[in-house]
Design a protein around this motif. Structure first.
Motif, PDB file in Angstrom:
ATOM      1  N   ALA A 364       0.822  -1.206   0.000  1.00 56.40           N
ATOM      2  CA  ALA A 364       0.000   0.000   0.000  1.00 56.40           C
ATOM      3  C   ALA A 364       0.856   1.256   0.000  1.00 56.40           C
ATOM      4  O   ALA A 364       1.867   1.335   0.695  1.00 56.40           O
ATOM      5  CB  ALA A 364      -0.912   0.004   1.222  1.00 56.40           C
ATOM      6  N   GLU A 368      -2.751   6.049  -0.666  1.00 59.81           N
ATOM      7  CA  GLU A 368      -3.922   5.180  -0.684  1.00 59.81           C
ATOM      8  C   GLU A 368      -4.599   5.092   0.682  1.00 59.81           C
ATOM      9  O   GLU A 368      -5.794   4.830   0.783  1.00 59.81           O
ATOM     10  CB  GLU A 368      -3.517   3.768  -1.138  1.00 59.81           C
ATOM     11  CG  GLU A 368      -3.025   3.706  -2.582  1.00 59.81           C
ATOM     12  CD  GLU A 368      -2.504   2.319  -2.932  1.00 59.81           C
ATOM     13  OE1 GLU A 368      -2.562   1.432  -2.058  1.00 59.81           O
ATOM     14  OE2 GLU A 368      -2.030   2.132  -4.071  1.00 59.81           O
ATOM     15  N   VAL A 369      -3.821   5.277   1.737  1.00 64.44           N
ATOM     16  CA  VAL A 369      -4.374   5.154   3.085  1.00 64.44           C
ATOM     17  C   VAL A 369      -4.399   6.495   3.818  1.00 64.44           C
ATOM     18  O   VAL A 369      -4.892   6.568   4.946  1.00 64.44           O
ATOM     19  CB  VAL A 369      -3.563   4.133   3.905  1.00 64.44           C
ATOM     20  CG1 VAL A 369      -3.707   2.739   3.321  1.00 64.44           C
ATOM     21  CG2 VAL A 369      -2.107   4.528   3.999  1.00 64.44           C
ATOM     22  N   GLN A 441     -12.384   1.888  11.516  1.00 66.23           N
ATOM     23  CA  GLN A 441     -11.437   2.462  10.561  1.00 66.23           C
ATOM     24  C   GLN A 441     -10.032   1.887  10.738  1.00 66.23           C
ATOM     25  O   GLN A 441      -9.266   1.799   9.776  1.00 66.23           O
ATOM     26  CB  GLN A 441     -11.434   3.988  10.698  1.00 66.23           C
ATOM     27  CG  GLN A 441     -12.765   4.597  10.270  1.00 66.23           C
ATOM     28  CD  GLN A 441     -12.635   6.043   9.819  1.00 66.23           C
ATOM     29  OE1 GLN A 441     -11.550   6.551   9.582  1.00 66.23           O
ATOM     30  NE2 GLN A 441     -13.766   6.711   9.686  1.00 66.23           N
ATOM     31  N   GLN A 444     -10.234  -1.171   8.674  1.00 69.86           N
ATOM     32  CA  GLN A 444     -10.133  -0.851   7.245  1.00 69.86           C
ATOM     33  C   GLN A 444      -8.677  -0.548   6.864  1.00 69.86           C
ATOM     34  O   GLN A 444      -8.202  -0.957   5.796  1.00 69.86           O
ATOM     35  CB  GLN A 444     -11.010   0.364   6.914  1.00 69.86           C
ATOM     36  CG  GLN A 444     -12.510   0.106   7.054  1.00 69.86           C
ATOM     37  CD  GLN A 444     -13.310   1.374   6.807  1.00 69.86           C
ATOM     38  OE1 GLN A 444     -12.988   2.166   5.918  1.00 69.86           O
ATOM     39  NE2 GLN A 444     -14.350   1.573   7.608  1.00 69.86           N
ATOM     40  N   LEU A 445      -7.996   0.161   7.759  1.00 69.45           N
ATOM     41  CA  LEU A 445      -6.604   0.490   7.511  1.00 69.45           C
ATOM     42  C   LEU A 445      -5.747  -0.775   7.450  1.00 69.45           C
ATOM     43  O   LEU A 445      -4.900  -0.925   6.560  1.00 69.45           O
ATOM     44  CB  LEU A 445      -6.100   1.423   8.621  1.00 69.45           C
ATOM     45  CG  LEU A 445      -4.717   2.051   8.453  1.00 69.45           C
ATOM     46  CD1 LEU A 445      -4.616   2.829   7.148  1.00 69.45           C
ATOM     47  CD2 LEU A 445      -4.410   2.955   9.640  1.00 69.45           C
ATOM     48  N   GLU A 447      -6.717  -3.726   6.614  1.00 65.27           N
ATOM     49  CA  GLU A 447      -7.049  -4.466   5.394  1.00 65.27           C
ATOM     50  C   GLU A 447      -6.340  -3.867   4.182  1.00 65.27           C
ATOM     51  O   GLU A 447      -5.832  -4.580   3.319  1.00 65.27           O
ATOM     52  CB  GLU A 447      -8.562  -4.480   5.193  1.00 65.27           C
ATOM     53  CG  GLU A 447      -9.292  -5.344   6.229  1.00 65.27           C
ATOM     54  CD  GLU A 447     -10.803  -5.206   6.135  1.00 65.27           C
ATOM     55  OE1 GLU A 447     -11.274  -4.315   5.369  1.00 65.27           O
ATOM     56  OE2 GLU A 447     -11.511  -5.954   6.825  1.00 65.27           O
ATOM     57  N   LYS A 448      -6.328  -2.527   4.113  1.00 65.50           N
ATOM     58  CA  LYS A 448      -5.665  -1.871   2.984  1.00 65.50           C
ATOM     59  C   LYS A 448      -4.152  -2.122   3.005  1.00 65.50           C
ATOM     60  O   LYS A 448      -3.507  -2.197   1.959  1.00 65.50           O
ATOM     61  CB  LYS A 448      -5.945  -0.370   3.013  1.00 65.50           C
ATOM     62  CG  LYS A 448      -7.338   0.016   2.519  1.00 65.50           C
ATOM     63  CD  LYS A 448      -7.489   1.519   2.461  1.00 65.50           C
ATOM     64  CE  LYS A 448      -8.847   1.906   1.866  1.00 65.50           C
ATOM     65  NZ  LYS A 448      -8.936   1.534   0.439  1.00 65.50           N
ATOM     66  N   LEU A 449      -3.607  -2.251   4.184  1.00 68.65           N
ATOM     67  CA  LEU A 449      -2.175  -2.493   4.309  1.00 68.65           C
ATOM     68  C   LEU A 449      -1.829  -3.966   4.141  1.00 68.65           C
ATOM     69  O   LEU A 449      -0.656  -4.330   4.046  1.00 68.65           O
ATOM     70  CB  LEU A 449      -1.666  -2.011   5.679  1.00 68.65           C
ATOM     71  CG  LEU A 449      -1.713  -0.503   5.921  1.00 68.65           C
ATOM     72  CD1 LEU A 449      -1.341  -0.190   7.367  1.00 68.65           C
ATOM     73  CD2 LEU A 449      -0.777   0.228   4.974  1.00 68.65           C
TER      74      LEU A 449
END
Length: 474
Positions: A364, A368-369, A441, A444-445, A447-449
């Motif tokens: 990531a 994006e984050v 959140q 979510q963070l 998951e994105k990472l």
């Protein structure tokens, strides 16, 4: 008193003496209080001999074998001990004033209370010696090895002459390594050796084998300082393999070190239990399962050397991190006044050089984050002051890690930071309405990472609080 027959044999012929020793290895050698002044004892076999109180002033003991010998209270002033082998010898309270010990081997010897004033100790192996209350005033120590030597505040290094020193000994190759200064073209400035190595305070080593909560430790130290004042300070922090730590406290010489160690450990356990009870209570309010896993992540985050430097940023301190890799070890000592901008540079150096964390590639990008991090920052602003500061620092750490190239990012450290953010959310859950959204959140963070904690959210039913299930890592 000395065995006079043995004294006469020793004085008569070294060759005869050494041959007799080889043939009579079980015979105890008693030369205590013997008068051996100016005696030629070159290459003599004096292993395990009792020479306590003997007068060996100006004697020639070049290349003599004195390993395990008892030289307590002996007079060796002006003696020639070049290349002598004194491993494990007892030289406590001995007089070696102006003696010549160039290249002598003193590994494991007891030098406590001995007088080495104005002695030539160049290239001496002091590995693991006991040198408590020892006098080295005006001695030459250039080229000596001081690995694991034990000195205290009463060890006198005044006016020592030393251009460079070694801090490691390689027994396989029989050579000194890790020269200080590191640059072979540099030498210590006059007086620099004593500034580096003179101990002003006594020390107490505190061992934490199962990790350490630095918030609990800091609170414990502050409580102890209310009793003993500023005579207590952290001199060094050494990170061992895994999550083990040794914290070295400097204490005044007149304080009871055993009492201080016991009291600080007691205070630490009280503070630690109180903090973890607070976390668990919050987990229960939020119906969070597997709370131990989150607490473990929080501890891992606190064990990060960067967090240690933040905690202790207001004090000058030496932090030594020894990172153990699978087939190698490395040791780095930093002497920094850890204030202001220095702390960031120090922390980055510590993390770059540490091999404790498993490096993984996290794909990531920061942009994006960034919106999620910014949103979490905004929510953290509504937290009470202490938790707000803690959350913002964790987010800043995360952002710093993400600015690194993917191949340099450490997923284990980032995972610990995410766990620390969850722990902050549990603390504020009763006081801040948006705590559950903050947890959402953070998930979510993660998951994105691509760093699963993992967290499974169960949608709330009517008139029931939201339930979060923290699954144990597989």
């Amino acid at each position: 008193m000395a065995n006079q027959h043995q004294v006469d044999r020793l004085k008569r012929s070294i060759q005869e003496w050494n041959e007799w020793r080889q043939e009579n290895l079980r015979v105890k050698v008693n030369l205590s209080a013997a008068d051996l002044r100016d005696t030629n004892l070159i290459e003599s076999d004096l292993r395990d001999a009792d020479l306590s109180g003997a007068n060996l002033s100006s004697a020639n003991l070049n290349s003599a074998n004195l390993s395990g010998a008892n030289l307590r209270d002996a007079n060796l002033s002006g003696a020639n001990l070049r290349d002598a082998y004194l491993s494990g010898a007892n030289l406590s309270s001995a007089n070696l004033n102006s003696a010549h010990l160039n290249s002598a081997y003193l590994s494991g010897a007891n030098l406590s209370g001995a007088d080495f004033n104005r002695a030539n100790l160049s290239d001496v192996n002091f590995t693991a010696t006991q040198a408590l209350d020892t006098h080295f005033c005006g001695a030459v120590l250039t080229g000596a090895c001081i690995e694991d030597w034990n000195i205290n505040s009463k060890t006198n290094l005044q006016d020592v002459v030393c251009e460079y020193i070694f801090t490691k000994y390689d027994p396989n190759n029989k050579e000194f390594t890790d020269r200080r200064p590191h640059d072979p073209n540099q030498i210590f400035a006059p007086g620099e050796f004593i500034k580096r190595y003179q101990i002003v305070l006594e020390t107490v080593d505190l061992f934490f084998n199962d990790g350490i909560d630095w918030k609990a430790f800091s609170a414990s130290l502050q409580e102890l300082k209310t009793q003993y004042g500023e005579d207590l300070n952290v001199q060094a922090i050494e990170q061992k393999a895994g999550s083990s730590f040794v914290v070295r406290l400097g204490v005044a010489s007149d304080l009871d070190k055993g009492t201080i160690e016991r009291q600080l450990k007691e205070f630490y356990e009280i503070k630690l239990n109180a903090l973890e009870a607070e976390y668990r209570a919050k987990f229960q309010d939020l119906k969070i399962q597997h709370s131990d896993e989150i607490i473990a992540l929080h501890r891992q985050h606190n064990a990060d050397m960067r967090e240690i430097t933040k905690l202790l940023a207001s004090k000058p301190i030496t932090v030594e991190a020894k990172a153990m890799a699978e087939n190698q070890s490395s040791s780095h000592t930093f002497n920094n006044n850890m204030q202001g901008a220095t702390i960031g540079n120090f922390a980055n150096t510590m993390q770059d050089q540490s091999s404790m964390q498993a490096t993984q590639y996290i794909g990531a990008k920061l942009d994006e984050v960034a919106p999620l991090i910014q949103s979490l920052r905004g929510m953290a602003e509504s937290f009470p002051q202490e938790q707000r500061t803690e959350a913002l620092e964790h987010l800043e750490d995360l952002e710093t890690d993400l600015k690194e190239p993917p191949e340099k990012r450490k997923s284990s450290r980032m995972k610990a930071t995410l766990g620390a953010l969850l722990a902050v959310a549990t603390v504020v859950s009763g006081a801040v309405a948006g705590a559950n959204e903050f947890v959402d959140q953070v998930q979510q963070l993660s998951e994105k990472l691509g760093i699963p904690l993992p967290i499974e959210q169960v949608q709330p039913q009517s008139q029931q609080p939201k339930t979060i299930d923290i699954k144990a890592n597989e």
